[in-house]
Design a protein around this motif. Sequence first.
Motif, PDB file in Angstrom:
ATOM      1  N   VAL B  97       0.721 -20.497 -21.346  1.00  0.00           N
ATOM      2  CA  VAL B  97       0.493 -19.118 -21.772  1.00  0.00           C
ATOM      3  C   VAL B  97       1.655 -18.220 -21.334  1.00  0.00           C
ATOM      4  O   VAL B  97       2.076 -17.327 -22.065  1.00  0.00           O
ATOM      5  N   LEU B  98       2.193 -18.490 -20.149  1.00  0.00           N
ATOM      6  CA  LEU B  98       3.342 -17.717 -19.657  1.00  0.00           C
ATOM      7  C   LEU B  98       4.531 -17.799 -20.618  1.00  0.00           C
ATOM      8  O   LEU B  98       5.332 -16.869 -20.717  1.00  0.00           O
ATOM      9  N   MET B  99       4.612 -18.932 -21.329  1.00  0.00           N
ATOM     10  CA  MET B  99       5.690 -19.104 -22.291  1.00  0.00           C
ATOM     11  C   MET B  99       5.666 -17.996 -23.353  1.00  0.00           C
ATOM     12  O   MET B  99       6.690 -17.673 -23.945  1.00  0.00           O
ATOM     13  N   GLY B 100       4.486 -17.415 -23.560  1.00  0.00           N
ATOM     14  CA  GLY B 100       4.363 -16.312 -24.510  1.00  0.00           C
ATOM     15  C   GLY B 100       5.152 -15.079 -24.096  1.00  0.00           C
ATOM     16  O   GLY B 100       5.431 -14.204 -24.904  1.00  0.00           O
ATOM     17  N   ARG B 101       5.509 -14.993 -22.809  1.00  0.00           N
ATOM     18  CA  ARG B 101       6.280 -13.846 -22.309  1.00  0.00           C
ATOM     19  C   ARG B 101       7.777 -14.018 -22.566  1.00  0.00           C
ATOM     20  O   ARG B 101       8.562 -13.115 -22.282  1.00  0.00           O
ATOM     21  N   LEU B 102       8.145 -15.186 -23.070  1.00  0.00           N
ATOM     22  CA  LEU B 102       9.554 -15.540 -23.256  1.00  0.00           C
ATOM     23  C   LEU B 102      10.314 -14.483 -24.058  1.00  0.00           C
ATOM     24  O   LEU B 102      11.432 -14.108 -23.706  1.00  0.00           O
ATOM     25  N   PHE B 108      18.011 -15.983 -18.038  1.00  0.00           N
ATOM     26  CA  PHE B 108      18.136 -16.102 -16.566  1.00  0.00           C
ATOM     27  C   PHE B 108      17.035 -15.380 -15.797  1.00  0.00           C
ATOM     28  O   PHE B 108      16.878 -15.599 -14.605  1.00  0.00           O
ATOM     29  N   GLN B 109      16.276 -14.465 -16.470  1.00  0.00           N
ATOM     30  CA  GLN B 109      15.222 -13.745 -15.762  1.00  0.00           C
ATOM     31  C   GLN B 109      14.026 -14.674 -15.539  1.00  0.00           C
ATOM     32  O   GLN B 109      13.603 -15.345 -16.469  1.00  0.00           O
ATOM     33  N   HIS B 110      13.482 -14.667 -14.332  1.00  0.00           N
ATOM     34  CA  HIS B 110      12.293 -15.477 -14.101  1.00  0.00           C
ATOM     35  C   HIS B 110      11.049 -14.660 -14.413  1.00  0.00           C
ATOM     36  O   HIS B 110      11.080 -13.432 -14.411  1.00  0.00           O
ATOM     37  N   TYR B 111       9.926 -15.353 -14.677  1.00  0.00           N
ATOM     38  CA  TYR B 111       8.666 -14.632 -14.884  1.00  0.00           C
ATOM     39  C   TYR B 111       8.263 -13.971 -13.566  1.00  0.00           C
ATOM     40  O   TYR B 111       8.391 -14.566 -12.497  1.00  0.00           O
ATOM     41  N   ASN B 112       7.752 -12.730 -13.653  1.00  0.00           N
ATOM     42  CA  ASN B 112       7.344 -12.046 -12.419  1.00  0.00           C
ATOM     43  C   ASN B 112       5.838 -11.800 -12.425  1.00  0.00           C
ATOM     44  O   ASN B 112       5.120 -12.278 -13.306  1.00  0.00           O
TER      45      ASN B 112
END
Lengths: 273, 251
Positions: B97-102, B108-112
Amino acid sequence: MIQEILAFEFMRNAFLAALLSSVACGIIGTYVVVKKIGFISGGIAHTAFGGIGLGYYLGINPLFGVIPFSLAAALAIGLLSKKAKVAEDSAIGTFWAVGMAVGVICIGLKPGYAPDLFSYLFGNILTVPTFDLWMIMLLDTLIIAMVWLLSKEFLAISFDEEYAAVSGLNTMALYLLMLCLIALTVVVMMRVVGIVMVIALLTIPAAIARMFSRSLPGMMIQSVVLSALFSICGLWISYMLDIASGATIILVAGFSFMSAHALRHFITFLRGL
Amino acid sequence: MNALVIECDSLSVSLGGVNVLDELTFSVYKGDFLGIVGPNGGGKTTLLRVMLGLERPSGGKVTVFGRDPGSSPGRIGYVPQRIFFDRDFPISVIDLVLMGRLSKKKLFQHYNSADREKADSAIRTAGLEPLRERRIGALSGGELQRALIARALAGEPELLLLDEPTASVDPQMKTTIYDLLDQLKEKLTIILVSHDTGTISRHVNRIACLNSKLDMLEGSSPGRKKLEELYRYPVDVIVQGEPISQTHEPR
């Protein structure tokens, strides 16, 4: 016993090379396995032999021949397999053989006998010079940095390339970058198991780790540990029995792979009772 | 009049010399819930791929949010029909689901933590909280489908594109997926592609039939005559609460 082995500088270097190369191998091997690009990676590895031949012919350190050559091979195979109207496996197979042919011709053109040729083909971890150790360490650092920076992008293109493209990623560039990292890993592994067998050590630890992982970083850590374990066990056995180190490492890895699968089937069987 | 979201003007696509889409002209407005039905091979998936910028039109023009397809990734959520993923792929529902934030992140930005909150909220909307940490290989077809919808929602899209969301899903799950879409259509513009003509007509507010040519219909039900034209064989239309039509001689 262990102290006795480590008293030799070449053995210390060998163990260090085994440990350091496991880092690159476990991390990049994870992508090779989940993205199912083992054949492409094998192609890059074998094409790299052309770079060794070229370096030998030019009279430079073969490392400086193989690094640019394998990077170029990675880009060419990647572009050809995605863009050209050629079947992917024919493209890879062609590069595979042409790269080796270039290497053979270059070595033949250079007068005299090529003594350490075998060590590049089949690995000879006992003759790793200190300079190569530094090189491996440098490449390790580069690989870790790239994977850390691009972890979410690499996960996306490994799992679902179409979705990655829809999300606005340049999937082609990322894929080529991944292949370049595989090429660098091949260079790192070359001294340990040689380019002919590199693909086994690249895929086996990751393939075993996949059975027990629920995330990519977890799988990478397990692969690194397994790869180090196989290399060190193989190295130790080869020392004890006085047999070829690269081949022994591969046999240890291959035997572990089969055992892990047999164990999994056995456990499933027991649960079914 | 609501804002224009998608505009197609005599859009044609040919793949390998075959005209998959032939001169499609239609518009989609903000708040629409458009269902596109048609036989397999009728070009439904291709149409979605064109809107996403994955396939280039061979003729005509298409704009999405007034721009070329593929240039507004952050505003579109996409639920693919069936991803050919490896069931052994080590990824959990939350990571999927986090992949949806792509589309909202830079290179280079990581998920926060903000991304994690959005992902968690999408998981709640899809009713997947108990399965948050589950490996996707252990999900049922319907659960996976809802996880894919959650992934699309995590990107906070304005337009949701769904390709056969109920194919290979058992009937019970189908209902929960449509309930979810009913809830989403209040806030989103939705385009849904399906050959499940009977069910979608109860949920969408516009319907179009696609068999390389597009036929935008009035109302939300295609009706039997239209479907028979479309599929070129007799069909039974089953409308909930009405007896099944008995129009064909038993063969």
